[in-house]
Design a protein around this motif. Sequence first.
Motif, short mmCIF file in Angstrom:
data_model
loop_
_atom_site.label_atom_id
_atom_site.label_comp_id
_atom_site.label_asym_id
_atom_site.label_seq_id
_atom_site.Cartn_x
_atom_site.Cartn_y
_atom_site.Cartn_z
N ASP A 1 60.37 17.63 -20.03
CA ASP A 1 60.06 18.85 -19.28
C ASP A 1 58.76 18.60 -18.53
OD1 ASP A 1 61.26 21.93 -19.72
OD2 ASP A 1 59.25 21.87 -18.84
N ILE A 2 58.47 19.49 -17.59
CA ILE A 2 57.19 19.36 -16.88
C ILE A 2 56.11 20.23 -17.51
CG2 ILE A 2 57.96 18.65 -14.58
CD1 ILE A 2 58.08 21.63 -13.87
N ASN A 3 56.45 21.03 -18.49
CA ASN A 3 55.48 21.95 -19.09
C ASN A 3 54.90 21.33 -20.36
OD1 ASN A 3 54.44 24.05 -20.81
ND2 ASN A 3 55.29 25.53 -19.37
N PRO A 4 53.61 20.93 -20.34
CA PRO A 4 53.05 20.21 -21.50
C PRO A 4 53.00 21.06 -22.76
CG PRO A 4 51.36 20.59 -19.79
CD PRO A 4 52.66 21.09 -19.24
N GLN A 5 52.80 22.36 -22.60
CA GLN A 5 52.74 23.20 -23.79
C GLN A 5 54.11 23.25 -24.49
OE1 GLN A 5 50.69 26.90 -23.25
NE2 GLN A 5 51.71 27.81 -25.02
N ARG A 6 55.17 23.36 -23.69
CA ARG A 6 56.50 23.41 -24.27
C ARG A 6 56.85 22.07 -24.94
NH1 ARG A 6 55.23 27.56 -23.78
NH2 ARG A 6 56.08 29.31 -22.61
N ILE A 7 56.41 20.97 -24.32
CA ILE A 7 56.70 19.65 -24.93
C ILE A 7 55.95 19.53 -26.26
CG2 ILE A 7 56.25 17.15 -24.64
CD1 ILE A 7 58.80 18.11 -23.27
N GLY A 8 54.74 20.07 -26.33
CA GLY A 8 54.00 20.08 -27.60
C GLY A 8 54.76 20.86 -28.66
N GLU A 9 55.31 22.01 -28.28
CA GLU A 9 56.08 22.82 -29.22
C GLU A 9 57.35 22.09 -29.66
OE1 GLU A 9 54.55 26.91 -27.01
OE2 GLU A 9 56.61 26.24 -26.74
N ALA A 10 57.97 21.40 -28.69
CA ALA A 10 59.19 20.65 -29.02
C ALA A 10 58.89 19.58 -30.07
CB ALA A 10 59.76 20.02 -27.75
N ARG A 11 57.77 18.88 -29.89
CA ARG A 11 57.45 17.81 -30.84
C ARG A 11 57.23 18.37 -32.24
NH1 ARG A 11 53.62 14.90 -26.49
NH2 ARG A 11 55.19 13.51 -25.63
N LEU A 12 56.68 19.57 -32.33
CA LEU A 12 56.47 20.17 -33.65
C LEU A 12 57.79 20.56 -34.30
CD1 LEU A 12 53.46 22.62 -33.22
CD2 LEU A 12 53.54 20.52 -34.57
N GLY A 13 58.71 21.09 -33.53
CA GLY A 13 60.02 21.46 -34.07
C GLY A 13 59.97 22.60 -35.06
N VAL A 14 59.08 23.55 -34.82
CA VAL A 14 58.99 24.73 -35.69
C VAL A 14 59.18 25.96 -34.80
CG1 VAL A 14 57.55 26.04 -37.30
CG2 VAL A 14 57.37 23.54 -37.21
N TYR A 15 60.14 26.81 -35.17
CA TYR A 15 60.48 27.96 -34.32
C TYR A 15 60.53 29.23 -35.14
CZ TYR A 15 61.96 24.03 -31.46
OH TYR A 15 61.99 22.84 -30.77
N GLY A 16 60.39 30.35 -34.44
CA GLY A 16 60.58 31.62 -35.13
C GLY A 16 62.01 31.68 -35.67
N ARG A 17 62.15 32.28 -36.84
CA ARG A 17 63.49 32.36 -37.44
C ARG A 17 64.38 33.25 -36.56
NH1 ARG A 17 65.74 33.03 -43.35
NH2 ARG A 17 67.66 34.06 -42.77
N PRO A 18 65.52 32.72 -36.12
CA PRO A 18 66.42 33.54 -35.28
C PRO A 18 66.97 34.72 -36.10
CG PRO A 18 67.05 31.22 -35.24
CD PRO A 18 66.05 31.36 -36.34
N SER A 19 67.34 35.77 -35.41
CA SER A 19 67.94 36.91 -36.12
C SER A 19 69.33 36.49 -36.63
CB SER A 19 68.07 38.12 -35.20
OG SER A 19 68.95 37.81 -34.16
#
Length: 258
Positions: free
Chosen positions: A126-144
């Motif tokens: 992606d071109i968005n560095p913040q999103r790539i940082g989040e992707a590398r972490l692989g931790v997300y809000g629990r989906p409903s």
Amino acid sequence: MANARSSPEEFAFTNRPASARPAAPGDRISCRATNPLSIQDDLSKVFLDERQAKATTATRLFRNDGIFAAIAKTVLPAYFESKRARFSIWSTGCSSGEEVYSMAMIALNEFERAKRRPLFEAFGTDINPQRIGEARLGVYGRPSRDAFGRNYWLLLDRYAEIGPHQVRMGEELLASCRFSLFDMRKRPKKHTFFFIVCNHVLQYYDTDGQKLIIENLKAVLNPGGYLYLEGLTEACLADAGLRKAGGVPHLFVTSAGR
Ligand SMILES: C[S@@+](CC[C@H](N)C(=O)[O-])C[C@H]1O[C@@H](n2cnc3c(N)ncnc32)[C@H](O)[C@@H]1O
């Protein structure tokens, strides 16, 4: 992290008149069909300014059944037949990575069902560095609970840790999924792929932008490999050198391919 609930479809884009001043950070920028981006446009206000990016980088786990059905029913069987050493897939505008991990869970599960060693790697850019940082972490809000069907919850339970508030991608996923900053208006140099996914991105670009991107993606597609291109205009499709594949919407092979 991207708001998993919102999507570009829900975001009220407003038109940018042709004579308007250049957009400032925080302005709502019209794009997609009404005012698509050209190849030369500055993407930062659309995809990097966080006030826009909340909508333009929106994604979520198991967002798109079509991709997963394509992997299980068409792409992986073709890869098994191809006798290629490695099943390599690329999500070209992956935002915070949920699409990549979702595809990886589907693929790992299919390798197991076929009783094959998972020679598999997934890349997200992606071109968005913040999103790539989040992707590398692989931790997300629990989906409903009703965010997706039971079959996907079973996969998530198998390949990730589901906590009360978060889901954490497991070791096998973290080991097989890699993320980097990359602008798909440039041609990748080092790698080729059997499956390339460009989902919820092309609609932001005008026909010339779409053509350039598709040529870049075709250049790194393995012979016999597949492209999943959502948002392609008919004008672009007409001379993109692609054929629809497997009866699956948005799935293509190159005209020179199978
Ligand atoms: C709406 S999100 C789609 C995320 C994911 N593919 C999905 O469908 O859930 C679009 C993403 O494309 C990225 N993007 C747009 N133009 C790009 C480019 N030229 N190169 C790489 N990423 C790009 C944006 O930063 C954004 O994160």
